[in-house]
Design an enzyme around this catalytic site. Sequence first.
Site, PDB file in Angstrom:
ATOM      1  N   HIS A 134      -8.399  -4.481  -1.045  1.00 21.18           N
ATOM      2  CA  HIS A 134      -7.147  -3.781  -0.758  1.00 21.18           C
ATOM      3  C   HIS A 134      -6.267  -4.628   0.155  1.00 21.18           C
ATOM      4  CE1 HIS A 134      -4.402  -0.444  -0.480  1.00 21.18           C
ATOM      5  NE2 HIS A 134      -4.444  -0.487   0.839  1.00 21.18           N
ATOM      6  N   ASP A 185     -10.425  -2.648  -5.736  1.00 27.56           N
ATOM      7  CA  ASP A 185      -9.797  -2.013  -4.578  1.00 27.56           C
ATOM      8  C   ASP A 185     -10.454  -0.660  -4.306  1.00 27.56           C
ATOM      9  OD1 ASP A 185      -8.081  -0.715  -2.750  1.00 27.56           O
ATOM     10  OD2 ASP A 185      -6.317  -1.710  -3.558  1.00 27.56           O
ATOM     11  N   SER A 204       0.836  -1.202   0.000  1.00 30.68           N
ATOM     12  CA  SER A 204       0.000   0.000   0.000  1.00 30.68           C
ATOM     13  C   SER A 204       0.878   1.262   0.000  1.00 30.68           C
ATOM     14  CB  SER A 204      -0.957  -0.038   1.194  1.00 30.68           C
ATOM     15  OG  SER A 204      -1.960   0.935   1.077  1.00 30.68           O
TER      16      SER A 204
END
Length: 365
Positions: A336, A305, A184
């Site tokens: 995600h 996502d 991320s």
Amino acid sequence: MKFVVNKFSSFVQNVIDHVTGAEAPNVYSQPQGQIDKVLHQLPQLKQKYRPTPWLSNQHVHLLYFDLIRKRTIKLQYDKIEQLTMQDGGITAIAWLGYDLPATTPTIVLMHTITGTPESMRELVKDLHAYTGWRVALCLRRGHAQLPMPVPKMNLFGSVEDLKEQINFIQQQFPQSELYGVGSSAGTGLLVRYLGEQGEDTPLKAAFALCPGYNTETGFENVHPFYSKIMTKKLFNKFIQPYANTWGESPALSKVLQAKTLLEFEQAYFEMAGYPDYQSYSQATNPIYVFENVKIPLMILNAEDDPVCHIRNFEPYKEVIRSMPNIAVVTTKKGSHCGFYQGVKYTHSWANKLVADFLLTQEKEK
């Protein structure tokens, strides 16, 4: 009879696949590029990713990952070492597999936007189990309640801090090959570092899990619910606990007015050590140096996502297809950083892909 049973089973599986969105991944890369040989050695890229049926909704999937999975994974790190940076700031490295043989490869792991040793346990545990390698989780300033003697933080991390952390890892294990993984927000730091360093990096290959690409626009596409929740997390993690550190920072009043990630990111630049937003972005946005990445890099995004939206990837498809060392993999489902599969026992399809990609790179070197 066996033929009929097989046909029926196949029919049922196809129905389930249709309902849950199970499809083979899409791969974007330069045909005949140097990374192409590695892609052919990864069977996951030829098979359907079948999400856990009850997690086929991206919001349920993400909430499971964030509220349940992170809290149920058990892992004891070997040790967590605090490091003092050149300017006096504090970072740290959480180690797993520290006592492995000196020549064992090491994964340099960059965490999420509010990442801690606890929140990263699943990825750390999986990478260690699948590869048998050492994992060095590089903790950024202000994370995991680290002291903050210097009033400086960065949502995506500092390349200079990362370079110091990598130097420390090399000093501890000079015979160990290094590989990079970013998750991320950690992908922003990973790619920015790789772009700035070009070929001048000890990392042999890298994997970016759920990146947002252009940090100036990525937060615009975050689902409003998660944007608000994550902004509150930033206040709780980095602003309120360090009130004395920030003191009378000119940026503080503007930051405290932020309701979304985009507003926070556009207001806090002075806390990152920059005089204005443009200077901050020019110095930290990975997209400005992306085309200078020289080592093999695989990127994974889920099309559903809600945090790092797939439209962030769209402007860079052609650039990626022109780079021989880059491959982007997209899946229809996965939400995600989750990518769970299995029914009785849920496990991350993505974590296995990360490990297999790195293992394949190790064999190819």
